[in-house]
Motif scaffolding. Structure first.
Motif, PDB file in Angstrom:
ATOM      1  N   MET A   1       0.844  -1.190   0.000  1.00  0.00           N
ATOM      2  CA  MET A   1       0.000   0.000   0.000  1.00  0.00           C
ATOM      3  C   MET A   1       0.880   1.241   0.000  1.00  0.00           C
ATOM      4  SD  MET A   1      -3.315   0.389  -0.004  1.00  0.00           S
ATOM      5  CE  MET A   1      -4.028  -0.962   0.892  1.00  0.00           C
ATOM      6  N   ARG A   2       0.587   2.217  -0.841  1.00  0.00           N
ATOM      7  CA  ARG A   2       1.434   3.406  -0.968  1.00  0.00           C
ATOM      8  C   ARG A   2       1.150   4.387   0.149  1.00  0.00           C
ATOM      9  NH1 ARG A   2       0.640   8.252  -3.406  1.00  0.00           N
ATOM     10  NH2 ARG A   2      -1.357   7.517  -4.197  1.00  0.00           N
ATOM     11  N   ILE A   3       2.201   5.013   0.668  1.00  0.00           N
ATOM     12  CA  ILE A   3       2.046   6.049   1.682  1.00  0.00           C
ATOM     13  C   ILE A   3       2.052   7.398   0.976  1.00  0.00           C
ATOM     14  CG2 ILE A   3       3.037   7.128   3.721  1.00  0.00           C
ATOM     15  CD1 ILE A   3       4.305   4.433   4.387  1.00  0.00           C
ATOM     16  N   LEU A   4       1.034   8.218   1.224  1.00  0.00           N
ATOM     17  CA  LEU A   4       0.940   9.515   0.585  1.00  0.00           C
ATOM     18  C   LEU A   4       2.005  10.454   1.134  1.00  0.00           C
ATOM     19  CD1 LEU A   4      -2.921  10.020   0.731  1.00  0.00           C
ATOM     20  CD2 LEU A   4      -1.572   9.407  -1.270  1.00  0.00           C
ATOM     21  N   SER A   5       2.507  11.377   0.273  1.00  0.00           N
ATOM     22  CA  SER A   5       3.435  12.381   0.746  1.00  0.00           C
ATOM     23  C   SER A   5       2.730  13.284   1.749  1.00  0.00           C
ATOM     24  CB  SER A   5       3.941  13.221  -0.435  1.00  0.00           C
ATOM     25  OG  SER A   5       2.906  14.040  -0.907  1.00  0.00           O
ATOM     26  N   PRO A   6       3.476  13.887   2.691  1.00  0.00           N
ATOM     27  CA  PRO A   6       2.839  14.775   3.669  1.00  0.00           C
ATOM     28  C   PRO A   6       2.036  15.894   3.030  1.00  0.00           C
ATOM     29  CG  PRO A   6       5.084  14.252   4.335  1.00  0.00           C
ATOM     30  CD  PRO A   6       4.913  13.699   2.950  1.00  0.00           C
ATOM     31  N   LEU A   7       2.561  16.482   1.916  1.00  0.00           N
ATOM     32  CA  LEU A   7       1.846  17.575   1.287  1.00  0.00           C
ATOM     33  C   LEU A   7       0.545  17.111   0.681  1.00  0.00           C
ATOM     34  CD1 LEU A   7       1.599  20.478   0.382  1.00  0.00           C
ATOM     35  CD2 LEU A   7       3.027  19.949  -1.583  1.00  0.00           C
ATOM     36  N   LEU A   8       0.561  15.947  -0.012  1.00  0.00           N
ATOM     37  CA  LEU A   8      -0.659  15.448  -0.628  1.00  0.00           C
ATOM     38  C   LEU A   8      -1.673  15.066   0.441  1.00  0.00           C
ATOM     39  CD1 LEU A   8      -2.222  14.758  -3.118  1.00  0.00           C
ATOM     40  CD2 LEU A   8      -1.083  12.548  -3.209  1.00  0.00           C
ATOM     41  N   ALA A   9      -1.201  14.460   1.525  1.00  0.00           N
ATOM     42  CA  ALA A   9      -2.116  14.114   2.608  1.00  0.00           C
ATOM     43  C   ALA A   9      -2.757  15.369   3.183  1.00  0.00           C
ATOM     44  CB  ALA A   9      -1.367  13.348   3.693  1.00  0.00           C
ATOM     45  N   ALA A  10      -1.964  16.437   3.320  1.00  0.00           N
ATOM     46  CA  ALA A  10      -2.511  17.686   3.844  1.00  0.00           C
ATOM     47  C   ALA A  10      -3.557  18.261   2.913  1.00  0.00           C
ATOM     48  CB  ALA A  10      -1.371  18.701   4.040  1.00  0.00           C
ATOM     49  N   LEU A  11      -3.300  18.160   1.600  1.00  0.00           N
ATOM     50  CA  LEU A  11      -4.276  18.636   0.628  1.00  0.00           C
ATOM     51  C   LEU A  11      -5.594  17.889   0.768  1.00  0.00           C
ATOM     52  CD1 LEU A  11      -2.143  19.019  -2.626  1.00  0.00           C
ATOM     53  CD2 LEU A  11      -3.352  20.841  -1.426  1.00  0.00           C
ATOM     54  N   LEU A  12      -5.491  16.589   0.937  1.00  0.00           N
ATOM     55  CA  LEU A  12      -6.703  15.796   1.062  1.00  0.00           C
ATOM     56  C   LEU A  12      -7.475  16.157   2.319  1.00  0.00           C
ATOM     57  CD1 LEU A  12      -5.108  12.433  -0.055  1.00  0.00           C
ATOM     58  CD2 LEU A  12      -6.990  13.560  -1.224  1.00  0.00           C
ATOM     59  N   LEU A  13      -6.763  16.417   3.408  1.00  0.00           N
ATOM     60  CA  LEU A  13      -7.435  16.782   4.651  1.00  0.00           C
ATOM     61  C   LEU A  13      -8.089  18.145   4.529  1.00  0.00           C
ATOM     62  CD1 LEU A  13      -4.817  15.520   7.253  1.00  0.00           C
ATOM     63  CD2 LEU A  13      -7.053  14.521   6.729  1.00  0.00           C
ATOM     64  N   VAL A  14      -7.411  19.096   3.864  1.00  0.00           N
ATOM     65  CA  VAL A  14      -7.970  20.425   3.697  1.00  0.00           C
ATOM     66  C   VAL A  14      -9.244  20.383   2.881  1.00  0.00           C
ATOM     67  CG1 VAL A  14      -7.603  22.635   2.525  1.00  0.00           C
ATOM     68  CG2 VAL A  14      -5.810  21.683   3.976  1.00  0.00           C
ATOM     69  N   THR A  15      -9.257  19.588   1.818  1.00  0.00           N
ATOM     70  CA  THR A  15     -10.413  19.553   0.932  1.00  0.00           C
ATOM     71  C   THR A  15     -11.499  18.635   1.415  1.00  0.00           C
ATOM     72  OG1 THR A  15      -9.396  17.802  -0.365  1.00  0.00           O
ATOM     73  CG2 THR A  15      -8.986  20.065  -1.083  1.00  0.00           C
ATOM     74  N   GLY A  16     -11.222  17.815   2.413  1.00  0.00           N
ATOM     75  CA  GLY A  16     -12.250  16.930   2.933  1.00  0.00           C
ATOM     76  C   GLY A  16     -12.455  15.679   2.116  1.00  0.00           C
ATOM     77  N   LEU A  17     -11.577  15.420   1.122  1.00  0.00           N
ATOM     78  CA  LEU A  17     -11.717  14.234   0.288  1.00  0.00           C
ATOM     79  C   LEU A  17     -11.077  13.042   0.992  1.00  0.00           C
ATOM     80  CD1 LEU A  17     -10.866  15.708  -3.191  1.00  0.00           C
ATOM     81  CD2 LEU A  17     -13.105  14.995  -2.380  1.00  0.00           C
ATOM     82  N   PRO A  18     -11.555  11.838   0.723  1.00  0.00           N
ATOM     83  CA  PRO A  18     -10.990  10.665   1.379  1.00  0.00           C
ATOM     84  C   PRO A  18      -9.591  10.381   0.884  1.00  0.00           C
ATOM     85  CG  PRO A  18     -12.536  10.007  -0.323  1.00  0.00           C
ATOM     86  CD  PRO A  18     -12.668  11.494  -0.184  1.00  0.00           C
ATOM     87  N   LEU A  19      -8.770   9.814   1.764  1.00  0.00           N
ATOM     88  CA  LEU A  19      -7.434   9.395   1.357  1.00  0.00           C
ATOM     89  C   LEU A  19      -7.539   8.275   0.351  1.00  0.00           C
ATOM     90  CD1 LEU A  19      -5.564   9.364   4.769  1.00  0.00           C
ATOM     91  CD2 LEU A  19      -5.471  11.114   3.005  1.00  0.00           C
ATOM     92  N   LEU A  20      -6.795   8.390  -0.752  1.00  0.00           N
ATOM     93  CA  LEU A  20      -6.848   7.390  -1.802  1.00  0.00           C
ATOM     94  C   LEU A  20      -5.642   6.471  -1.686  1.00  0.00           C
ATOM     95  CD1 LEU A  20      -7.841   9.646  -4.813  1.00  0.00           C
ATOM     96  CD2 LEU A  20      -9.333   8.220  -3.416  1.00  0.00           C
ATOM     97  N   THR A  21      -5.860   5.185  -1.719  1.00  0.00           N
ATOM     98  CA  THR A  21      -4.781   4.222  -1.708  1.00  0.00           C
ATOM     99  C   THR A  21      -4.944   3.307  -2.895  1.00  0.00           C
ATOM    100  OG1 THR A  21      -6.060   2.740  -0.286  1.00  0.00           O
ATOM    101  CG2 THR A  21      -4.570   4.294   0.800  1.00  0.00           C
ATOM    102  N   GLY A 100      -6.916  19.749 -10.959  1.00  0.00           N
ATOM    103  CA  GLY A 100      -5.738  19.592 -10.125  1.00  0.00           C
ATOM    104  C   GLY A 100      -6.019  19.187  -8.694  1.00  0.00           C
ATOM    105  N   ALA A 101      -7.218  18.662  -8.439  1.00  0.00           N
ATOM    106  CA  ALA A 101      -7.599  18.241  -7.091  1.00  0.00           C
ATOM    107  C   ALA A 101      -6.806  17.006  -6.669  1.00  0.00           C
ATOM    108  CB  ALA A 101      -9.102  17.943  -7.046  1.00  0.00           C
ATOM    109  N   PRO A 102      -6.774  16.707  -5.372  1.00  0.00           N
ATOM    110  CA  PRO A 102      -6.011  15.552  -4.896  1.00  0.00           C
ATOM    111  C   PRO A 102      -6.328  14.247  -5.613  1.00  0.00           C
ATOM    112  CG  PRO A 102      -6.622  16.913  -3.047  1.00  0.00           C
ATOM    113  CD  PRO A 102      -7.307  17.515  -4.246  1.00  0.00           C
ATOM    114  N   ALA A 103      -7.580  14.023  -5.983  1.00  0.00           N
ATOM    115  CA  ALA A 103      -7.923  12.801  -6.717  1.00  0.00           C
ATOM    116  C   ALA A 103      -7.201  12.746  -8.057  1.00  0.00           C
ATOM    117  CB  ALA A 103      -9.434  12.715  -6.924  1.00  0.00           C
ATOM    118  N   ALA A 104      -7.060  13.896  -8.712  1.00  0.00           N
ATOM    119  CA  ALA A 104      -6.334  13.953  -9.986  1.00  0.00           C
ATOM    120  C   ALA A 104      -4.847  13.719  -9.771  1.00  0.00           C
ATOM    121  CB  ALA A 104      -6.549  15.309 -10.656  1.00  0.00           C
ATOM    122  N   ILE A 105      -4.292  14.285  -8.703  1.00  0.00           N
ATOM    123  CA  ILE A 105      -2.870  14.122  -8.431  1.00  0.00           C
ATOM    124  C   ILE A 105      -2.555  12.656  -8.138  1.00  0.00           C
ATOM    125  CG2 ILE A 105      -0.954  14.855  -6.985  1.00  0.00           C
ATOM    126  CD1 ILE A 105      -2.256  17.004  -8.881  1.00  0.00           C
TER     127      ILE A 105
END
Length: 275
Positions: A1-21, A100-105
């Motif tokens: 399972m991939r670990i998200l980078s701290p910046l991408l994880a922060a983006l996901l938390l800010v936008t309220g989107l679920p963490l994608l694995t 450019g949302a976290p899901a796209a990244i």
């Protein structure tokens, strides 16, 4: 399972989107469809269910450099074609209407992993953001600076409130604004304090010493220069970043690029893969 980078994880938390694995292996079409694009072999396939392509040079340059058009593949392609002639690969993944949302990244990262492993491309890529493609290019670079060689931005959207929001000098686009708010989980009210724009990631780009080339018209009515690239340029220079802006006097949003792509080629060949 991939670990998200701290910046991408922060983006996901800010936008309220679920963490994608995802699994380590990215699903892709087993046999690409082969065709010819501007005299070069083009491979069409899918990654994670999204249309993707790779254009191959006749003789790859040392280190297998590549440029990744994040939106509008084939539009004003003179820079891409010139780089193909120098042995660069040209790539594209269709993640339209994701702004450019976290899901796209996350999807872009799957594509990056697939093409680097499958075709031996350099781990670091030049991201080429035309118009709204700037959202994808900069947000990917900020989330994955170790996978980014440089940014080439062309009349780029760097703040969704500028476009498609139309909260400044631009008329914006109501349909696209709704799409952007939906994918980021925003409302008109929460969008006012949104911190997931490319302009919010300038520090991360500067810390990674990512060279940036931007080409803009100073009279762009769709993606106003003062609300986007002018802010990037001022902040990046203050942080000591390497940024070159080619400003077209009286230029509007179109045409993109330059008739003579040599300045694009010169910047990227000098700085993108410099050690």
């Amino acid at each position: 399972m991939r670990i998200l980078s701290p910046l991408l994880a922060a983006l996901l938390l800010v936008t309220g989107l679920p963490l994608l694995t995802r699994a380590a292996d990215t699903p892709a079409a087993a046999t690409p469809k082969t065709s010819v694009w501007n005299g070069y072999e083009k491979l069409d396939f899918e990654v994670a269910g999204k249309p993707a392509l790779l254009v191959k040079p006749r003789t790859p340059a040392p280190g297998n450099p590549w440029i990744w058009r994040t939106e509008f593949f084939g539009h004003e392609p003179q820079g891409d074609i010139a780089l193909l002639g120098l042995g660069w690969h040209v790539a594209y993944l269709k993640v339209s209407d994701m702004y450019g949302a976290p899901a796209a990244i996350d999807l872009m990262n799957q594509f990056h992993d697939y093409v680097t492993k499958t075709y031996g491309l350099n781990q670091r890529v030049v991201l080429e953001g035309f118009s709204r493609g700037g959202l994808y290019a900069v947000n990917f670079a900020a989330a994955h600076p170790d996978k980014t060689a440089a940014l080439y931005l062309d009349a780029p959207v760097l703040d969704i409130r500028s476009w498609p929001g139309g909260k400044g000098a631009s008329k914006g686009d109501a349909r696209c604004w709704k799409q952007a708010m939906d994918i980021y989980g925003l409302t008109e009210d929460t969008a006012k304090d949104f911190k997931g724009n490319p302009l919010d990631h300038i520090d991360a780009l500067a810390a990674a010493k990512i060279p940036i080339l931007a080409i803009c018209g100073d009279a762009d009515k769709t993606v106003p220069y003062p609300e986007n690239t002018a802010i990037l340029q001022e902040r990046y220079k203050k942080l000591g970043g390497n940024i070159d802006v080619i400003l077209k006097p009286g230029g509007d949003h179109h045409p993109h690029s330059l008739k003579d792509p040599q300045p694009i080629v010169d910047f990227l060949t000098k700085y993108a893969y410099a050690k």
